[in-house]
Design an enzyme around this catalytic site. Structure first.
Site, PDB file in Angstrom:
ATOM      1  N   GLU A 124     -36.849  27.718  18.413  1.00  0.00           N
ATOM      2  CA  GLU A 124     -35.594  27.568  17.496  1.00  0.00           C
ATOM      3  C   GLU A 124     -34.675  28.905  17.704  1.00  0.00           C
ATOM      4  OE1 GLU A 124     -33.027  25.775  17.327  1.00  0.00           O
ATOM      5  OE2 GLU A 124     -33.545  24.887  15.767  1.00  0.00           O
ATOM      6  N   HIS A 176     -39.300  18.363  17.114  1.00  0.00           N
ATOM      7  CA  HIS A 176     -40.423  18.195  16.206  1.00  0.00           C
ATOM      8  C   HIS A 176     -40.444  17.279  15.115  1.00  0.00           C
ATOM      9  CE1 HIS A 176     -38.497  20.366  12.995  1.00  0.00           C
ATOM     10  NE2 HIS A 176     -38.170  21.152  13.913  1.00  0.00           N
TER      11      HIS A 176
END
Length: 218
Positions: free
Chosen positions: A82, A8
């Site tokens: 994550e 990201h």
């Protein structure tokens, strides 16, 4: 299948090197927004047929410009979020406690999947959820799939699953925001990394560089 794993864009927590893994997480900084806006051009040569993002806000914001440019729906899946920092959440990655996070993540990638991050998940759990999303994408029949995910998760999964990427290689190469790892293969036949942030990855068996686990969650 050709698989593009994209980290990201930049977040405020990245600026302070914090272990920021909880949902929904922060939005992008102005630089992160610019990085996301640049993705369609950066990936212009890729014939992306499916686009995934994790449940964290930063991946969905990063995927949005690419989705708009290609006319694709962003498929949101928790499995590519994550690695959970558990009790280490929001600690500096460079701290003694924070370093436990990456040491554990790379131990999983090296095959020891039983250790658990304090208050977080085990390697078995983290790899299983990531594998499930990759398997879903492969089963869709798409030739090229992009997944906007997270730094530690991408490095862990690639080191664990790509035949030509080992832990020292992944540990020595933190992914920059919107950095891309390109792989080819399938869940049944295995995976080979083709490039890591634009640099060609040598075939399995070739001598490669080594390094210590570094970087923080993202």
């Amino acid at each position: 299948m050709r698989l593009l794993l994209v980290r990201h864009g930049e977040t405020p927590s990245n600026l302070h090197h914090l272990l920021d893994t909880a949902v929904p997480g922060p939005a992008l900084t102005p630089l992160g927004q610019a990085q996301a806006a640049a993705l369609p051009e950066a990936l212009a040569d890729e014939d992306i047929e499916a686009l995934y993002a994790s449940t964290l806000l930063r991946t969905r914001l990063t995927a949005a410009p690419l989705a708009a440019a290609r006319g694709l729906e962003v498929i949101v899946r928790d499995g590519i979020r994550e690695v959970s920092a558990g009790e280490l959440e929001m600690l500096p990655g460079e701290s003694a406690e924070g370093r436990v996070y990456m040491r554990t993540v790379f131990a999983w990638a090296d095959g020891d999947t039983t250790p658990r991050i304090p208050g977080g998940e085990s390697g078995e759990e983290a790899l299983a959820r990531y594998d499930a999303v990759v398997a879903e994408a492969a089963a869709s029949g798409a030739g090229t799939v992009a997944m906007v995910s997270h730094g530690a998760a991408i490095r862990m999964w690639t080191a664990a699953r790509a035949d030509n990427v080992d832990v020292p290689f992944a540990a020595a190469r933190p992914l920059a925001n919107t950095g891309v790892v390109v792989l080819e293969g399938s869940p049944s036949d295995g995976w080979k990394a083709l490039s890591w942030e634009g640099a060609t990855v040598e075939p399995a068996g070739e001598p490669g560089p080594t390094g210590e686990p570094v970087d923080t969650a993202g």
